[in-house]
Design an enzyme around this catalytic site. Structure first.
Site, mmCIF file in Angstrom:
data_model
loop_
_atom_site.group_PDB
_atom_site.id
_atom_site.type_symbol
_atom_site.label_atom_id
_atom_site.label_comp_id
_atom_site.label_asym_id
_atom_site.label_seq_id
_atom_site.Cartn_x
_atom_site.Cartn_y
_atom_site.Cartn_z
ATOM 1 N N LYS A 126 0.870 -1.183 0.000
ATOM 2 C CA LYS A 126 0.000 0.000 0.000
ATOM 3 C C LYS A 126 0.901 1.224 0.000
ATOM 4 C CE LYS A 126 -4.388 1.197 0.263
ATOM 5 N NZ LYS A 126 -5.602 0.538 -0.257
ATOM 6 N N ASP A 166 -7.041 4.605 -4.296
ATOM 7 C CA ASP A 166 -7.677 4.491 -2.965
ATOM 8 C C ASP A 166 -8.257 5.889 -2.713
ATOM 9 O OD1 ASP A 166 -7.810 2.583 -0.437
ATOM 10 O OD2 ASP A 166 -7.302 4.534 0.367
ATOM 11 N N THR A 210 -15.200 -2.391 -6.402
ATOM 12 C CA THR A 210 -15.198 -2.471 -4.931
ATOM 13 C C THR A 210 -16.621 -2.337 -4.398
ATOM 14 O OG1 THR A 210 -13.010 -1.479 -4.970
ATOM 15 C CG2 THR A 210 -14.109 -1.603 -2.844
HETATM 16 P P1 NDP Z 1 -12.840 8.250 -2.353
HETATM 17 O O1 NDP Z 1 -11.769 9.233 -2.136
HETATM 18 O O2 NDP Z 1 -13.380 8.038 -3.711
HETATM 19 O O3 NDP Z 1 -14.085 8.580 -1.404
HETATM 20 C C1 NDP Z 1 -13.984 8.657 -0.011
HETATM 21 C C2 NDP Z 1 -15.314 9.156 0.490
HETATM 22 O O4 NDP Z 1 -15.371 9.071 1.903
HETATM 23 C C3 NDP Z 1 -15.550 10.633 0.138
HETATM 24 O O5 NDP Z 1 -16.915 10.796 -0.115
HETATM 25 C C4 NDP Z 1 -15.150 11.338 1.435
HETATM 26 O O6 NDP Z 1 -15.765 12.598 1.610
HETATM 27 C C5 NDP Z 1 -15.700 10.369 2.427
HETATM 28 N N1 NDP Z 1 -15.133 10.524 3.740
HETATM 29 C C6 NDP Z 1 -13.834 10.600 4.089
HETATM 30 N N2 NDP Z 1 -13.723 10.727 5.416
HETATM 31 C C7 NDP Z 1 -14.993 10.715 5.907
HETATM 32 C C8 NDP Z 1 -15.553 10.794 7.185
HETATM 33 N N3 NDP Z 1 -14.769 10.929 8.258
HETATM 34 N N4 NDP Z 1 -16.902 10.738 7.305
HETATM 35 C C9 NDP Z 1 -17.709 10.604 6.226
HETATM 36 N N5 NDP Z 1 -17.219 10.537 4.975
HETATM 37 C C10 NDP Z 1 -15.887 10.589 4.822
HETATM 38 O O7 NDP Z 1 -12.293 6.878 -1.735
HETATM 39 P P2 NDP Z 1 -12.772 5.395 -2.028
HETATM 40 O O8 NDP Z 1 -14.241 5.379 -2.188
HETATM 41 O O9 NDP Z 1 -11.912 4.820 -3.067
HETATM 42 O O10 NDP Z 1 -12.376 4.651 -0.663
HETATM 43 C C11 NDP Z 1 -13.263 4.584 0.442
HETATM 44 C C12 NDP Z 1 -12.803 3.476 1.369
HETATM 45 O O11 NDP Z 1 -12.801 2.231 0.662
HETATM 46 C C13 NDP Z 1 -11.403 3.616 1.939
HETATM 47 O O12 NDP Z 1 -11.373 3.042 3.232
HETATM 48 C C14 NDP Z 1 -10.564 2.767 1.001
HETATM 49 O O13 NDP Z 1 -9.375 2.328 1.603
HETATM 50 C C15 NDP Z 1 -11.532 1.622 0.769
HETATM 51 N N6 NDP Z 1 -11.264 0.821 -0.420
HETATM 52 C C16 NDP Z 1 -11.221 1.405 -1.671
HETATM 53 C C17 NDP Z 1 -11.001 0.624 -2.769
HETATM 54 C C18 NDP Z 1 -11.073 1.175 -4.151
HETATM 55 O O14 NDP Z 1 -11.031 0.376 -5.100
HETATM 56 N N7 NDP Z 1 -11.201 2.469 -4.349
HETATM 57 C C19 NDP Z 1 -10.691 -0.818 -2.642
HETATM 58 C C20 NDP Z 1 -10.866 -1.338 -1.309
HETATM 59 C C21 NDP Z 1 -11.107 -0.524 -0.250
HETATM 60 P P3 NDP Z 1 -15.023 13.948 1.146
HETATM 61 O O15 NDP Z 1 -15.355 14.064 -0.306
HETATM 62 O O16 NDP Z 1 -15.632 14.972 2.005
HETATM 63 O O17 NDP Z 1 -13.565 13.741 1.422
#
Ligand code: NDP
Length: 450
Positions: A126, A166, A210
């Site tokens: 990672k 991510d 995902t």
């Molecule tokens: P993105 O950056 O696309 O989206 C993250 C989202 O979470 C945004 O909407 C962000 O809001 C929101 N967010 C962040 N912090 C908080 C919080 N404290 N409370 C509420 N909302 C929050 O990331 P991903 O969707 O790619 O990743 C999300 C999760 O999934 C992570 O844990 C990642 O490690 C995991 N993951 C992702 C994979 C992938 O293929 N992308 C694969 C496996 C796991 P804002 O816009 O305000 O920042």
């Protein structure tokens, strides 16, 4: 936990001081491994856990770049190459101001087991940076990505280390990173990064994988209790890549997602989230969720700093899917969900539930799917992207989605069967940790002390 395991864990915590998320991830895995170590002493004799908790390589580097005003900025880059007995290091890059070495180590450690669960030939790694893409222009993001890759490229390769996206790293960032890698190496090495655009080496379904995979897992897990997503009311936290495609698949399967969130607040839309509008705001305009209710109309509301899980106290919720970030669902939230009859909590994000929350859910008999199993569809489809790159092929959407669905079904069943084998049917945490561990540990034994 046995005394030997507990003293080994103490040692891991001591050697990695100041890394609370890594401690949390290690504690959780160690908490499941007692029975397997007892049953197979060869793992302890070969110091498998001592080796597994020590990354093969940890890289920390300076990332200087120039902003649009001509000021020089400096961020820190990380790549933790944790374990490569099953294949090249594989795991995403996270760009977020909260990223530290400890964050990257927790994610990399989880990734080892997740990747093993997919059954595909990928090791665990990672990376990321404390760079914040929010509010930056495309040109600034490009200059940052180019600088980041100018250091990282020497450690990558389709047979060595293959990053993906991510939090904060989506198609735009992967494009800039791949462009710089190609330029420096003078090679069109498609398999060095995944999450590429479908027009230049990406796989159909990788963007959706995902979120879709998390929903496939939920569907199969609910079926063990004779339930399904058709007609279910669902909470999905976050509004990024994972959340958006989890929402899409829930809707395709006949469920209704009634709320989602970002780091500033929650949107509650009792009629079901309007996905086209959400995507327009978050993916196209890179805007804020607070804009949603006015553009949606009806009874949609925005709750600044709201608690999405608390909605289960006032409206029927069947399934909760935390898809935002680590430790976003605590014991209080878990207790609210359990008290109000939520059937399942399925982690789309990595480690979004605190250990206390998991304890509350399990004690209340709520089905709980840990992220390392439920969200493995993203990395699995990345491995399918590598497979297409290696064979210079491009699969159809339907074929790639069917492969994803099959992989998620296998992961689910392997977790469920392993939990039952170790006397804890329905304990997906134990099932995921043990099934993932055994595959990696056996390969470590076979490859000798390296
Ligand atoms: P993105 O950056 O696309 O989206 C993250 C989202 O979470 C945004 O909407 C962000 O809001 C929101 N967010 C962040 N912090 C908080 C919080 N404290 N409370 C509420 N909302 C929050 O990331 P991903 O969707 O790619 O990743 C999300 C999760 O999934 C992570 O844990 C990642 O490690 C995991 N993951 C992702 C994979 C992938 O293929 N992308 C694969 C496996 C796991 P804002 O816009 O305000 O920042």
């Amino acid at each position: 936990m046995t005394t030997a395991l507990s003293s080994l864990l103490d040692d891991v915590l001591r050697r990695n001081a100041g890394e609370p998320e890594f401690h949390q991830a290690a504690r959780e895995v160690f908490g499941s491994l007692g029975p397997v170590i007892d049953r197979h002493p060869r793992y302890a004799e070969a110091a498998v856990l001592e080796r597994l908790t020590e990354p093969e390589r940890q890289l920390i580097f300076r990332v200087p770049w120039t902003d649009d005003d001509g000021h020089v900025r400096v961020n820190r880059g990380f790549r933790v190459e944790f374990n490569s007995v099953l294949g090249p290091y594989k795991g995403g890059l996270r760009f977020h101001p909260s990223v530290t070495l400890g964050t990257v180590k927790f994610l990399g450690f989880e990734q080892i087991f997740k990747n093993a669960l997919t059954g595909l030939p990928i090791g665990g790694g990672k990376g990321g940076s404390d760079f914040d893409p929010k509010g930056k222009s495309d040109a600034e993001v490009m200059r940052f990505c180019q600088s980041f890759m100018t250091e990282l490229y020497r450690h990558l390769g389709e047979h060595t280390d293959v990053p993906a996206g991510d939090i904060g790293v989506g198609g735009r960032e992967i494009g800039y990173l791949f462009g710089q890698y190609k330029r420096i190496t003078n090679r069109y090495e498609s398999g060095v990064l995944t999450g590429k655009g479908v027009g230049w080496g990406g796989s159909l379904v990788r963007t959706e994988a995902t979120g879709y995979g998390t929903v496939f897992f939920a569907q199969r897990m609910l079926a063990t209790r004779g339930r399904d997503l058709d007609g279910a009311r669902v909470l999905v936290s976050g509004s990024g890549n994972v959340a958006i495609y989890a929402i899409e698949k829930v809707h395709q399967l006949g469920g209704t997602v009634i709320a989602c969130s970002d780091s500033s607040g929650v949107v509650h839309d009792p009629d079901g989230i309007d996905l086209a509008l959400l995507r327009q705001i978050k993916e196209v305009e890179r805007g804020r969720l607070s804009e949603y209710p006015a553009r949606r109309g009806g009874s949609a509301e925005y709750l600044p700093n709201g608690d999405i899980w608390a909605l289960s106290a006032t409206t029927r919720v069947d399934v909760a899917m935390p898809c935002a970030t680590q430790n976003e669902l605590d014991a209080t939230a878990a207790s609210t969900l359990a008290t109000h009859g939520v059937a399942a909590v399925v982690e789309g994000a990595n480690m979004p539930c605190t250990p206390d929350a998991v304890h509350v859910l399990r004690a209340a008999g709520v089905l709980f799917a840990p992220g390392k199993a439920a969200n493995a569809g993203g990395v699995a489809t990345s491995a399918l992207e590598m497979q297409q790159n290696a064979s210079r092929d491009a699969w159809t959407f339907d074929y790639a989605e069917q492969r994803l669905a099959d992989i998620m079904a296998n992961i689910h069943d392997s977790c469920a069967e392993t939990a039952a084998e170790y006397g804890e049917p329905g304990d997906y945490v134990l099932g995921a940790n043990v099934a993932g561990f055994v595959r990696v540990a056996d390969a470590m034994l076979a490859l000798g002390v390296i």
